[in-house]
Design a protein around this motif. Structure first.
Motif, PDB file in Angstrom:
ATOM      1  N   PRO A  56       0.810  -1.287  -0.028  1.00 11.37           N
ATOM      2  CA  PRO A  56       0.128  -0.081   0.187  1.00 11.37           C
ATOM      3  C   PRO A  56       0.819   1.159   0.130  1.00 11.37           C
ATOM      4  O   PRO A  56       0.342   2.401  -0.147  1.00 11.37           O
ATOM      5  CB  PRO A  56      -1.084  -0.049   1.428  1.00 11.37           C
ATOM      6  CG  PRO A  56      -0.052  -1.001   2.180  1.00 11.37           C
ATOM      7  CD  PRO A  56       0.888  -1.977   1.370  1.00 11.37           C
ATOM      8  N   HIS A  57       2.199   1.020  -0.001  1.00  9.97           N
ATOM      9  CA  HIS A  57       2.882   2.508   0.130  1.00  9.97           C
ATOM     10  C   HIS A  57       4.381   2.110  -0.587  1.00  9.97           C
ATOM     11  O   HIS A  57       5.161   1.852   0.051  1.00  9.97           O
ATOM     12  CB  HIS A  57       3.177   3.054   1.478  1.00  9.97           C
ATOM     13  CG  HIS A  57       3.615   4.573   1.409  1.00  9.97           C
ATOM     14  ND1 HIS A  57       2.850   5.727   1.481  1.00  9.97           N
ATOM     15  CD2 HIS A  57       4.863   5.045   1.237  1.00  9.97           C
ATOM     16  CE1 HIS A  57       3.553   6.756   1.517  1.00  9.97           C
ATOM     17  NE2 HIS A  57       4.748   6.168   1.062  1.00  9.97           N
ATOM     18  N   GLU A  58       4.423   2.438  -1.686  1.00  8.34           N
ATOM     19  CA  GLU A  58       5.870   2.219  -2.473  1.00  8.34           C
ATOM     20  C   GLU A  58       5.583   3.384  -3.703  1.00  8.34           C
ATOM     21  O   GLU A  58       4.692   4.149  -3.812  1.00  8.34           O
ATOM     22  CB  GLU A  58       5.835   0.996  -3.295  1.00  8.34           C
ATOM     23  CG  GLU A  58       5.372  -0.418  -2.385  1.00  8.34           C
ATOM     24  CD  GLU A  58       6.466  -0.512  -0.897  1.00  8.34           C
ATOM     25  OE1 GLU A  58       7.681  -0.027  -1.084  1.00  8.34           O
ATOM     26  OE2 GLU A  58       5.991  -1.112  -0.068  1.00  8.34           O
ATOM     27  N   HIS A  59       6.910   3.473  -4.269  1.00  6.64           N
ATOM     28  CA  HIS A  59       7.029   4.562  -5.138  1.00  6.64           C
ATOM     29  C   HIS A  59       7.845   3.857  -6.677  1.00  6.64           C
ATOM     30  O   HIS A  59       8.481   3.096  -6.729  1.00  6.64           O
ATOM     31  CB  HIS A  59       7.930   5.538  -4.826  1.00  6.64           C
ATOM     32  CG  HIS A  59       7.143   6.457  -3.913  1.00  6.64           C
ATOM     33  ND1 HIS A  59       6.357   7.543  -4.002  1.00  6.64           N
ATOM     34  CD2 HIS A  59       7.338   6.386  -2.456  1.00  6.64           C
ATOM     35  CE1 HIS A  59       6.036   7.952  -2.624  1.00  6.64           C
ATOM     36  NE2 HIS A  59       6.631   7.318  -1.938  1.00  6.64           N
ATOM     37  N   VAL A  60       7.263   4.351  -7.693  1.00  5.35           N
ATOM     38  CA  VAL A  60       7.806   3.731  -8.888  1.00  5.35           C
ATOM     39  C   VAL A  60       8.718   4.950  -9.538  1.00  5.35           C
ATOM     40  O   VAL A  60       9.703   4.952 -10.122  1.00  5.35           O
ATOM     41  CB  VAL A  60       6.939   3.363  -9.924  1.00  5.35           C
ATOM     42  CG1 VAL A  60       7.284   3.198 -11.572  1.00  5.35           C
ATOM     43  CG2 VAL A  60       5.884   2.203  -9.517  1.00  5.35           C
ATOM     44  N   PHE A  61       8.167   6.137  -9.605  1.00  4.85           N
ATOM     45  CA  PHE A  61       8.944   7.399 -10.000  1.00  4.85           C
ATOM     46  C   PHE A  61       8.648   8.452  -9.036  1.00  4.85           C
ATOM     47  O   PHE A  61       7.418   8.875  -8.694  1.00  4.85           O
ATOM     48  CB  PHE A  61       8.312   7.789 -11.447  1.00  4.85           C
ATOM     49  CG  PHE A  61       8.941   8.920 -12.064  1.00  4.85           C
ATOM     50  CD1 PHE A  61      10.076   8.742 -12.788  1.00  4.85           C
ATOM     51  CD2 PHE A  61       8.392  10.153 -12.138  1.00  4.85           C
ATOM     52  CE1 PHE A  61      10.709   9.675 -13.692  1.00  4.85           C
ATOM     53  CE2 PHE A  61       9.098  11.059 -12.290  1.00  4.85           C
ATOM     54  CZ  PHE A  61      10.320  10.986 -13.249  1.00  4.85           C
ATOM     55  N   VAL A  62       9.641   9.359  -8.709  1.00  4.66           N
ATOM     56  CA  VAL A  62       9.300  10.165  -7.544  1.00  4.66           C
ATOM     57  C   VAL A  62      10.365  11.286  -7.677  1.00  4.66           C
ATOM     58  O   VAL A  62      11.506  11.002  -8.028  1.00  4.66           O
ATOM     59  CB  VAL A  62       9.309   9.833  -6.090  1.00  4.66           C
ATOM     60  CG1 VAL A  62      10.439   9.162  -5.648  1.00  4.66           C
ATOM     61  CG2 VAL A  62       8.855  10.814  -5.138  1.00  4.66           C
ATOM     62  N   ASP A  63      10.005  12.657  -7.694  1.00  4.87           N
ATOM     63  CA  ASP A  63      10.855  13.677  -7.720  1.00  4.87           C
ATOM     64  C   ASP A  63      10.576  14.619  -6.312  1.00  4.87           C
ATOM     65  O   ASP A  63       9.840  15.327  -6.452  1.00  4.87           O
ATOM     66  CB  ASP A  63      11.092  14.581  -8.914  1.00  4.87           C
ATOM     67  CG  ASP A  63      12.216  15.545  -9.138  1.00  4.87           C
ATOM     68  OD1 ASP A  63      12.904  15.784  -8.141  1.00  4.87           O
ATOM     69  OD2 ASP A  63      12.410  15.662 -10.400  1.00  4.87           O
ATOM     70  N   LEU A  64      11.613  14.497  -5.548  1.00  3.30           N
ATOM     71  CA  LEU A  64      11.354  15.213  -4.154  1.00  3.30           C
ATOM     72  C   LEU A  64      11.809  16.805  -4.384  1.00  3.30           C
ATOM     73  O   LEU A  64      11.784  17.425  -3.222  1.00  3.30           O
ATOM     74  CB  LEU A  64      11.791  14.595  -2.876  1.00  3.30           C
ATOM     75  CG  LEU A  64      11.174  13.353  -2.627  1.00  3.30           C
ATOM     76  CD1 LEU A  64      12.240  12.646  -1.605  1.00  3.30           C
ATOM     77  CD2 LEU A  64       9.733  13.293  -2.452  1.00  3.30           C
ATOM     78  N   ARG A  65      12.398  16.979  -5.578  1.00  2.39           N
ATOM     79  CA  ARG A  65      12.707  18.641  -5.874  1.00  2.39           C
ATOM     80  C   ARG A  65      11.397  19.416  -5.830  1.00  2.39           C
ATOM     81  O   ARG A  65      10.524  18.661  -6.137  1.00  2.39           O
ATOM     82  CB  ARG A  65      13.557  18.635  -6.848  1.00  2.39           C
ATOM     83  CG  ARG A  65      14.818  17.888  -6.718  1.00  2.39           C
ATOM     84  CD  ARG A  65      15.714  17.872  -8.152  1.00  2.39           C
ATOM     85  NE  ARG A  65      15.034  17.302  -9.080  1.00  2.39           N
ATOM     86  CZ  ARG A  65      15.389  17.096 -10.250  1.00  2.39           C
ATOM     87  NH1 ARG A  65      16.617  17.822 -10.682  1.00  2.39           N
ATOM     88  NH2 ARG A  65      14.847  16.749 -11.220  1.00  2.39           N
ATOM     89  N   THR A  66      11.627  20.782  -5.786  1.00  2.00           N
ATOM     90  CA  THR A  66      10.245  21.580  -6.174  1.00  2.00           C
ATOM     91  C   THR A  66      10.387  21.880  -7.514  1.00  2.00           C
ATOM     92  O   THR A  66      11.349  21.528  -8.320  1.00  2.00           O
ATOM     93  CB  THR A  66      10.572  22.888  -5.390  1.00  2.00           C
ATOM     94  OG1 THR A  66      11.969  23.304  -5.504  1.00  2.00           O
ATOM     95  CG2 THR A  66      10.156  22.705  -4.058  1.00  2.00           C
TER      96      THR A  66
END
Length: 307
Positions: free
Chosen positions: A21-31
């Protein structure tokens, strides 16, 4: 019949087993003002993430909830490309992350406009991608909800009410979750349509039980990460089970992912720690297999399914 909306269409309980229930495939934590924000070649993402999905499938995982929302680089088109390349269902959110990641348009939008946008993504598609959002992902500041975050939450509660969708919120402090649940009460959304993401980060375990007793889902989702060892989670899970609240608990890892800020997308963390390493430790405590199935299959399906 209730189902979870995925990148490959709706999936019923009979079609799914373990769901993360909580994973990531693609993420960008920059603004979003940073050069190259949320940009990547879908083929490069597939090359990095597809092997991890195959390992998860081999470990018994049947679906992954993608938790990257607007503000942290949501790319539903890339999620769809990865899903179709692997034949593996992903659950993509609508919704907006907290400040300062919330985009300018979210600050300027009215509650009604935000509601209409979320409703459209939940019932039609995330613009131009052919992906229908399967849930709502939000966040809240550690010191309390800002006016913009409260506005987004109210709009989300209305969209959840209209569709039966669940809201998940990255919220670190239990007292802020209390405020969020009060807003849901005011809007008329049942607490069981709310997931407290990152519950483990709140050191006061009594607040975990308080929110679960109110009906919210509590989510221990850093299993296998360095901040908490396995013994910590075994103890916390034991408290929840002893309190008779097994039906309000979700387990995941917060792993993956392709990060466009890193060369080549970075080095992903496998999605298999829960299945291959942690669950055997729970079994070793004497937890019956039926309870393992409840925590990894029945609970996530109930949380994310909608009519």
């Amino acid at each position: 019949m209730a189902s979870i909306m995925t990148t490959l269409g709706p999936r019923g309980a009979h079609e799914l087993g373990a769901v993360l229930p909580h994973e990531h495939v693609f993420v960008d934590l920059r603004t979003s003002d940073q050069p190259g924000y949320a940009e990547a070649d879908p083929a490069a993402v597939i090359a990095l993430i597809a092997p991890e999905i195959e390992r998860a499938r081999a470990a018994g995982v049947t679906a992954i909830v993608e938790c990257s929302t607007v503000g942290v680089g949501r790319r539903a088109d890339i999620d769809r490309a990865v899903s179709e390349a692997t034949g593996f269902p992903l659950v993509v959110p609508t919704g907006i992350y907290r400040e300062p990641w919330a985009p300018r348009w979210a600050h300027e939008a009215t509650e009604d406009e935000l509601f209409a946008w979320m409703l459209r993504e939940l019932t039609e598609e995330i613009s131009g991608t052919g992906v229908q959002a399967g849930w709502i992902k939000l966040s809240a500041g550690d010191d309390g909800l800002t006016p913009a975050e409260a506005k987004i939450l109210r709009a989300a509660a209305r969209a959840a009410n209209a569709t039966g969708s669940v809201i998940g919120s990255h919220t670190i402090r239990g007292r802020v979750v209390r405020d969020q649940l009060d807003i849901l009460d005011d809007v008329g959304l049942a607490s069981d349509r709310f997931i407290w993401i990152h519950t483990q980060a709140e050191p006061d375990a009594s607040l975990h039980l308080e929110m679960a007793r109110r009906g919210a889902w509590i989510e221990y989702d850093a299993i296998g990460n360095d901040a908490f060892d396995d013994a910590f989670f075994v103890e916390r899970i034991g408290r929840v089970l002893d309190a008779g609240l097994a039906g309000r608990l979700l387990l995941s890892q917060d792993r993956g992912w392709y990060d466009p800020a890193q060369p080549g997308g970075g080095t992903p963390f496998p999605y298999t720690y829960l299945s291959e390493t942690f669950l055997p430790q729970l079994r070793a405590t004497g937890l019956p297999e039926a309870e393992i199935d409840r925590l990894t299959q029945a609970n996530p399906f109930e949380a994310f399914a909608r009519p």
